[in-house]
Each structure stands twice: as structure tokens, then as C-alpha cells.
Design a protein around this motif. Sequence first.
Motif, PDB file in Angstrom:
ATOM      1  N   HIS A  44       0.835  -1.204   0.000  1.00 15.19           N
ATOM      2  CA  HIS A  44       0.000   0.000   0.000  1.00 15.19           C
ATOM      3  C   HIS A  44       0.867   1.250   0.000  1.00 15.19           C
ATOM      4  O   HIS A  44       0.536   2.253  -0.642  1.00 15.19           O
ATOM      5  N   LYS A  51      -4.240  -3.157  -6.055  1.00 13.68           N
ATOM      6  CA  LYS A  51      -5.369  -3.788  -5.379  1.00 13.68           C
ATOM      7  C   LYS A  51      -4.864  -5.014  -4.625  1.00 13.68           C
ATOM      8  O   LYS A  51      -4.158  -5.852  -5.185  1.00 13.68           O
ATOM      9  N   ASN A  74      -6.709  -0.253   8.685  1.00 14.66           N
ATOM     10  CA  ASN A  74      -7.783   0.069   7.740  1.00 14.66           C
ATOM     11  C   ASN A  74      -7.337   0.147   6.284  1.00 14.66           C
ATOM     12  O   ASN A  74      -8.004   0.761   5.454  1.00 14.66           O
ATOM     13  N   PRO A  76      -7.280  -0.879   2.666  1.00 13.48           N
ATOM     14  CA  PRO A  76      -8.303  -1.648   1.935  1.00 13.48           C
ATOM     15  C   PRO A  76      -7.748  -2.912   1.293  1.00 13.48           C
ATOM     16  O   PRO A  76      -6.651  -2.913   0.745  1.00 13.48           O
ATOM     17  N   TYR A  77      -8.524  -3.984   1.377  1.00 14.82           N
ATOM     18  CA  TYR A  77      -8.166  -5.248   0.743  1.00 14.82           C
ATOM     19  C   TYR A  77      -9.442  -6.069   0.559  1.00 14.82           C
ATOM     20  O   TYR A  77     -10.487  -5.771   1.146  1.00 14.82           O
ATOM     21  N   GLN A  78      -9.342  -7.089  -0.266  1.00 14.23           N
ATOM     22  CA  GLN A  78     -10.425  -8.049  -0.426  1.00 14.23           C
ATOM     23  C   GLN A  78      -9.969  -9.381   0.146  1.00 14.23           C
ATOM     24  O   GLN A  78      -8.800  -9.762   0.006  1.00 14.23           O
TER      25      GLN A  78
END
Length: 232
Positions: A44, A51, A74, A76-78
Motif C-alpha cells: 500500500h 489492489k 484500515n 483496503p483489501y479483499q
Amino acid sequence: MAVLSKYVIIVSGGVGSRMENSLPKQFHQLRGLPILMHSISAFHKDDKSIKIILVINEKHHEQWVDLCNKFAFNIPYQLVYGGETRFHSVKNALEFLFKQETSLNNLLIGIHDGVRPLISQNVIKNAYKNAEINGSAIPAIKSRDSIRIVNKNGTNEAIDRDSVLIIQTPQVFRANLLKESYKQKFEESFTDDASVIEKSGYPINIIDGDIRNIKITYPSDIDIAAIWMRPS
């Protein structure tokens, strides 16, 4: 030239059986933060457009959520659940990813061990840059130790250590290579993604790794990593 989209799959489904502790090794703290969070943060930090897909053991989901809340993590990730082996975990993540991306022509995918928290920005950038040009980029370092191999009959012999490379991650590939290669059935020889790609007949492009990019496996590795993370 078309702008390439970038993903990284961070594989972190292990149980850490060699850590002498019931806590999964990716959740052990390193300088005040779980190891896995350091690994995610590195990507990140390098490029916020990358992504992130995180692969964990389904049994660890609640524990991971608790840690994210505790450390206010916090980024973002999937999230994808892992499989029986590393091969199956990566395959699960790829299948999830390919459902989201309609075109693979301009897509680079990195795959990184969640317990390599010291991955440098330089290696990350070089890996994606080289994969864009050559289709794959596999970081590696030379062995500093003498090397011997054990033959099938139980004997052993010395080999030239300059001919041996220690493979690291992130291993980055063009998406179409991964999609084609992961159609194969699992084999015991698939110890990393480069071995899967190679089995499909695609060439492997080696780039310079980093001696500090260690894989946390034993308790002493955390102590070593903590020393390397000290401000200079």
C-alpha cells in the motif's frame, strides 16, 4: 502504451507449526504490529493503486478481524479463504480476481508471502516493472553458504553455490500467464508460483532480491527482522 492495472495476492493461510506457539506466525507482533500487517502495508505504501487480495485460513477469520480492530488497521483489501495447499490458496484468489476483471491484457499480478514483512519498495517496484517487460519477475539472492545435495540413494555431494539461487517473493506475472498455468492439476513440485508457471512451459525471469526479505519461520526470525527494522 496502455496503463497496467496491478494486483497483489498476499498468501497468509499457514498455521506456523514451527513457531513453538499456537498463534499463527503471521499474527505474531513485530515492532508493535502483527507481521501480516507489515507485509500488507509495504504494498500500500509503494503504490496505493495496487489492489490487495488477502488469503487467510477460514479458521483465522475472526482472529484477524479482532486484530484489525485492535490495531485500527484500515488499509483496503479483499478477503479470500485459502485452500489445502499454497497452490490451492493462490488458485482461489486468482479465480476470485478473474471474476472481477473482464480483460487480462493489461493486468499484472504479484503473489507475496504474508510472512515476508521486510519486503523493500525497491524490490516491489522492480518486480512489477520487469514483469511488465518480460512477463514474469522472480526475486532471488545467491547463497552465502556452502551447498550439498542429497541423492536418492542417500549419498550427498557438494555443488557450486554460485549456481544456486534462493527464491523470494513477490513473484509478479502477467495475468494471462497465471490464468493458463493454474489450470494445471496440483503437483508436489509446485512449491511456489514460478514452479507452476515453469511447468506450463513459460520462461522464468529472475531479478535481484534482498537479503533482508526473509520469510518468518522460526521465533528467532522475528528477532532478526526487528533488528533490521530499527531506524538507521
